[in-house]
Design an enzyme around this catalytic site. Structure first.
Site, PDB file in Angstrom:
ATOM      1  N   ASP B 218     -63.992  81.278  72.672  1.00 32.52           N
ATOM      2  CA  ASP B 218     -62.150  81.855  71.765  1.00 32.52           C
ATOM      3  C   ASP B 218     -61.532  81.141  72.488  1.00 32.52           C
ATOM      4  O   ASP B 218     -60.006  81.428  72.333  1.00 32.52           O
ATOM      5  CB  ASP B 218     -62.712  83.170  71.463  1.00 32.52           C
ATOM      6  CG  ASP B 218     -62.763  83.106  70.202  1.00 32.52           C
ATOM      7  OD1 ASP B 218     -63.839  81.976  69.970  1.00 32.52           O
ATOM      8  OD2 ASP B 218     -63.393  84.615  69.435  1.00 32.52           O
ATOM      9  N   ALA B 219     -61.582  80.783  74.495  1.00 30.40           N
ATOM     10  CA  ALA B 219     -60.396  80.351  74.439  1.00 30.40           C
ATOM     11  C   ALA B 219     -59.689  78.559  74.075  1.00 30.40           C
ATOM     12  O   ALA B 219     -60.535  78.321  73.639  1.00 30.40           O
ATOM     13  CB  ALA B 219     -60.590  80.084  76.466  1.00 30.40           C
TER      14      ALA B 219
END
Lengths: 378, 599
Positions: B218-219
């Protein structure tokens, strides 16, 4: 000849493994080879032993506790039919390890002797085990205020189904409710209070009591469910009464079990209870699809049963028996423990882990265990 | 015979509960009784419940008669021309508020086409099933329900333009986005709520691809050039407050530059920003430890003598100081009085917040993530037309979460940006995806949103089409600058001598009970002891009585308070243990230490 060599092993190995080795040892084998094998087995066994100073209990606690966090809370396992559900998951594990006496879902698994285990009269047999109360066979309860009595309309159809006749019923009621005159007129049951001074409220109380009067079956078993399991009919019950069930002639007493550890302890003894603790916890862990080494559970069960009585891992159970005041105080209700300790002048020898952490001393575990001894020159 | 209950109290019986309930409702629609009254007929228990109490949750519905809604286009016309008001519709029984209980007796249709003679109500709009913020999620009906919910939660944390008078307000912990924009893909709720007056996000060019693994879990990857152009840039405001408190005996605090003889005087350097009135001047750059408002207070305890000779020496320093790890620029100074008439000084500190690695961003679909890497613009992948994305979003965030609207918004945003218009993305009532795709195709792009992109470092074309488009992104208020914290050594608590807790106090991270257990499980006894050596002390113990003795530093000798001169050993324990011994003593328990050689 090999028998002599094997004897050496007998002293080292536990009986089960020893028997397996004897079984597997070939008949014709040279002495040297046999010796080498025995040596290897002895070494391997030694290797597998837990080393001194290993914190077995803590590893067991972590090994059970960590998968516990992944468990789904409050899952119910439906044993075939929707009306029978059993507490599983974390609440059940807590229930077992806390050593609680009143289970949320006591259950039995009753195995039968032949020919009943093949399905003969299975419904009848099941109904014989189920507890029948007066309200189960009554169609209507009414109070006759004028005559100061209770009239119970019996459901003859149900009675026939359950195999209860009027004579047996009268007999059962005489035992159940004392000081009551019982009269049966065909399908009408009349209960009269023997004592004269029976007010209306007394009669009402009697009515409520009569409803719950035990008529037939095994006390505590509220539901029965015949299930086919591995080509054999087994009766699952909701509610448990091991003592009474084992006395029934057609029950296979060697395989019948309950999930109530305390009942097992009472009827079959502490060793059986220990096994029950292991089995019950393992059952939950297995159904959750988790993997916990059974030896951790064995250790916990050992701790719980070590005194010959099943004790929960609570401040009333195992923890109360700890010798260290500080260890007990650090668990729960510290004030109680410290005050009692001061009253009796207890001494804490700082022999286990928690106390030493509190004092910031090396814990007597692992590297904290070995000590250096040197002679003091004088 | 049905029992009737009024606000939960039994009041009587009626012949036919159902008929009674519906006649009550008719009366309400005629305005014969208050529109606050709700009637519920419980068929199962044959009871009528009339509720008029306050605090019930109610919602408006259009009344339906014989399968036809009471609200006509004529009404809507009049409403738009301001000839009719909402309250008029309620008075006329066209719209009514239904509570949770009465809803049980109603059959509500979503759309007018669904109406049958059995229906009693019609939904005003499917939008009414959502709250204000949830209806700001475009194409929400394509998302999994849970993500719609988190999307709405994320919007509440977005930084934006919260109030136009922010310059003169003194709010605690405020974030402001410098260049907020109106979303390209919007819903009618954006118009209704006048979102353009307080926007809280920016339209970014987003490419869905991976980049060297820096957008795992999710970065997100951010274009350094975009940051330079002001993307996501914001300000953080925090007030520092000082009050001239009044104490008993006519003593008061004083806001001033503390004189050197004040107890607890810092250094000249710390007071360097203060003007004569003891307050910092605007636009000065302050760092941790700098005094923002100089203040002195009267001494805490007054001995009888000092009461009459109040000299400056006895006053103590109580200035407002920049806390550990804080910095900024003084934005605004306010001097007023509070309700008790005390002088009140408030200083607002401003700090520019440029997006950095670890700051949190989110789309409106619950797809939140932290910045994993800031890439120089030259190294960013680019499209054939030379567009470099502002942000690279990981494709792994999509499948398990099923946020289809995230993808639709990307295409819709692209179309809207290219054609220069807003796209209507209202829930259940949005511009259909097919139309948007057709429009995108007519604008000269592939209708599926894919584009050929080139590696920014090597210039090679990627073998696959990359999904690029425009999306409305929110910068969330969770920023690294407010949370970063580390400690090797630092302050300890006075009572236990253990390290302090929490970022504000420069505290340590607790090695708790369960963490301790892992040390024990490994058998690392000495390591464990060393880890807990933070509050280690050496205590003199009397071997006779087993109590903690005294060591006199001046005379360099130790003695026992009970036994006098006796054998005394020095033992090493945690200070917390010494403390609990003291606590036992205060409970009149006698904790005796029995000493013996360890080995």
């Amino acid at each position: 000849m090999t028998a002599n060599i094997l004897k050496e092993l007998q002293a080292i190995l536990p009986p089960g493994i020893y028997a397996a080795v004897v079984e597997a040892m070939p008949d014709k084998i040279s002495e040297a080879k046999a010796k080498a094998i025995v040596q290897d087995i002895a070494d391997e066994y030694k290797e597998m032993k837990v080393e001194a100073g290993e914190s077995v209990g803590l590893v067991a606690a972590e090994s059970i506790g960590e998968p516990g966090t992944q468990m789904t809370l409050d899952t119910f396992h439906f044993a075939g039919v929707s009306e029978m559900n059993v507490t599983m998951g974390l609440p059940r594990i807590i229930e077992i390890l806390d050593g609680r006496k009143n289970l949320t879902t006591p259950m039995m698994e009753i195995y039968l002797k032949k020919p009943y285990s093949e399905g003969q009269d299975i419904k009848k047999v099941a109904l014989m085990i189920r507890e029948t109360k007066l309200k189960d066979i009554a169609a209507e309860f009414s109070i006759n205020v004028a005559d100061n009595r209770i009239e119970v309309q019996l459901d003859t159809g149900k009675m026939k189904e359950l195999g209860i006749n009027e004579v047996a019923l009268a007999k059962a009621l005489k035992i159940g409710a004392k000081g009551v005159h019982v009269d049966i007129k065909s399908d009408m049951l009349i209960l009269k209070v023997k004592a004269k001074e029976g007010g209306v409220s007394d009669i009402f109380k009697l009515k409520e009591k009569a409803k719950e009067t035990f008529v037939k079956g095994v006390r505590g078993v509220s539901q029965v469910l015949p299930v086919k399991k591995n080509n054999e009919y087994v009766i699952l019950t909701f509610g448990s009464n091991m003592k009474k069930v084992l006395q029934i002639p057609f029950v296979d007493e060697t395989r019948t079990t309950t999930n109530d550890v305390f009942e097992i302890e009472e009827t079959l003894g502490i060793e059986a209870a220990r096994q029950a603790v292991i089995d019950e916890v393992f059952k939950v862990i297995e159904t959750q699809g988790l993997n916990v080494d059974i030896r951790h559970l064995m250790l916990v069960a050992d701790v719980m049963c070590a005194d010959g009585k099943v004790k929960g891992i609570t401040r009333y159970g195992v923890v109360r028996d700890k010798s260290s005041v500080l260890a007990r105080a650090s668990f729960e209700t510290p004030i109680k423990h410290i005050i009692n300790a001061s009253l009796y002048g207890e001494v804490d020898n700082l022999t286990s882990v928690v106390e030493n952490v509190m004092l910031n001393q090396p814990v007597p575990v692992g590297t904290g265990l070995p000590k250096l001894v040197a002679k003091n020159k004088k | 015979m049905s029992d009737v209950y009024l606000s939960g109290k039994y009041v009587g019986t009626v012949e036919d509960g159902e008929a009674f309930a519906s006649s009550m409702r008719e009366e309400r629609r005629r305005s014969a009784i208050s529109d606050n009254v709700n009637v519920f007929f419980n068929a199962a228990s044959d009871e009528v419940h009339i509720e008029a109490a306050k605090g019930r949750l109610r919602r408006p519905l259009i009344v339906v008669r014989d399968g036809r809604p009471m609200l006509s286009p004529d009404h809507v016309d009049k409403l738009t021309r301001n000839e009719l008001k909402w309250s008029d519709l309620i008075k006329q029984g066209i719209i009514e508020y239904v509570d949770a209980a009465e809803e049980e007796n109603a059959l509500v249709a979503f759309f007018e086409e669904e109406l049958t003679p059995q229906h009693t109500h019609l939904e005003l709009s499917p939008l009414t099933m959502f709250g204000l913020i949830t209806s700001l999620v475009p194409y929400a009906n394509f998302n999994s329900a849970q993500k719609v919910n988190t999307g709405s939660k994320n919007q509440k944390q977005a930084i934006g333009f919260y109030a136009s008078n922010y310059m003169i307000r003194m709010d605690m912990d405020v974030n402001l986005l410098h260049n907020p924009q109106m979303p390209v893909v919007k819903s009618v709720m954006h118009d209704i709520s006048e979102y353009a007056k307080h926007p809280a996000g920016q339209n970014l060019v987003v490419a869905v691809m991976s980049y060297k693994g820096y957008n795992m879990e999710d970065a997100i990857i951010i274009n350094g050039g975009s940051i330079g152009r002001g993307m996501g840039r914001g300000s953080y405001y925090r007030p520092m407050i000082a009050e001239e408190l009044r104490y008993s005996g006519g003593l008061v605090d004083e806001v001033c530059i503390p004189s050197k003889d004040v107890k607890g005087f810092k250094s000249e350097k710390d007071y360097r920003f203060l003007e004569e009135d003891g307050i910092i001047y605007p636009e000065s750059q302050v760092k941790e430890g700098d005094v923002v408002i100089g203040k002195t207070s009267p001494p805490r305890f007054l001995s009888s003598m000092e009461q009459y000779s109040l000299s400056a020496e006895t006053r103590r320093e109580s200035s407002v100081i920049m806390k550990h790890g804080e910095e900024g620029i003084v934005d605004f100074v306010l001097i007023t009085e509070n309700s008790e008439g005390n002088k009140l000084v408030q200083v607002k500190i401003r700090d520019q917040r440029i997006p950095e690695v670890g700051d949190k961003f989110s789309s409106r679909h619950g797809q939140k993530g932290v910045v994993g890497l800031i890439v120089p613009e030259a190294d960013m992948p680019f499209t054939a037309s030379g567009i470099t994305p502002d942000m690279i979003f990981s494709p792994h965030s999509i499948p398990t979460r099923m946020t289809m609207a995230h993808l639709i918004e990307l295409i819709a945003g692209k179309t809207g940006a290219l054609s220069g218009r807003h796209i209507n993305g209202t829930v259940f009532d949005a511009e259909p995806e097919e139309m948007i795709r057709k429009e995108l195709l007519s604008l000269g792009f592939r209708d599926n949103g894919l584009e050929t992109m080139y590696n920014g470092e090597t210039g090679e074309a990627f073998q696959v089409g990359i999904f690029v488009g425009d999306m409305y992104y929110l910068r969330l208020k969770h920023m690294v600058a407010n949370k970063i914290h580390s400690r090797a050594r630092g302050p300890i608590q006075l009572l236990t001598r253990q390290p302090t807790e929490g970022r504000a106090k420069e505290g340590g991270l607790r090695l708790g009970e369960m963490e301790k257990d892992t040390f024990v499980a490994h058998g690392a006894a000495m390591l464990l002891k060393e880890r807990f050596d933070a509050d280690r002390t050496i205590v003199p113990v009397c071997e006779n009585c087993g109590m903690v003795a005294i060591y006199d530093e001046f005379k360099r000798r130790s003695y026992c308070q009970i036994c006098g001169e006796s054998a005394i050993s020095f033992i090493e324990v945690s200070y917390a243990f010494k403390l609990i011994l003291d606590e036992f003593k205060s409970l009149v328990l006698y904790p005796q230490l029995k000493l013996k050689t360890k080995y």
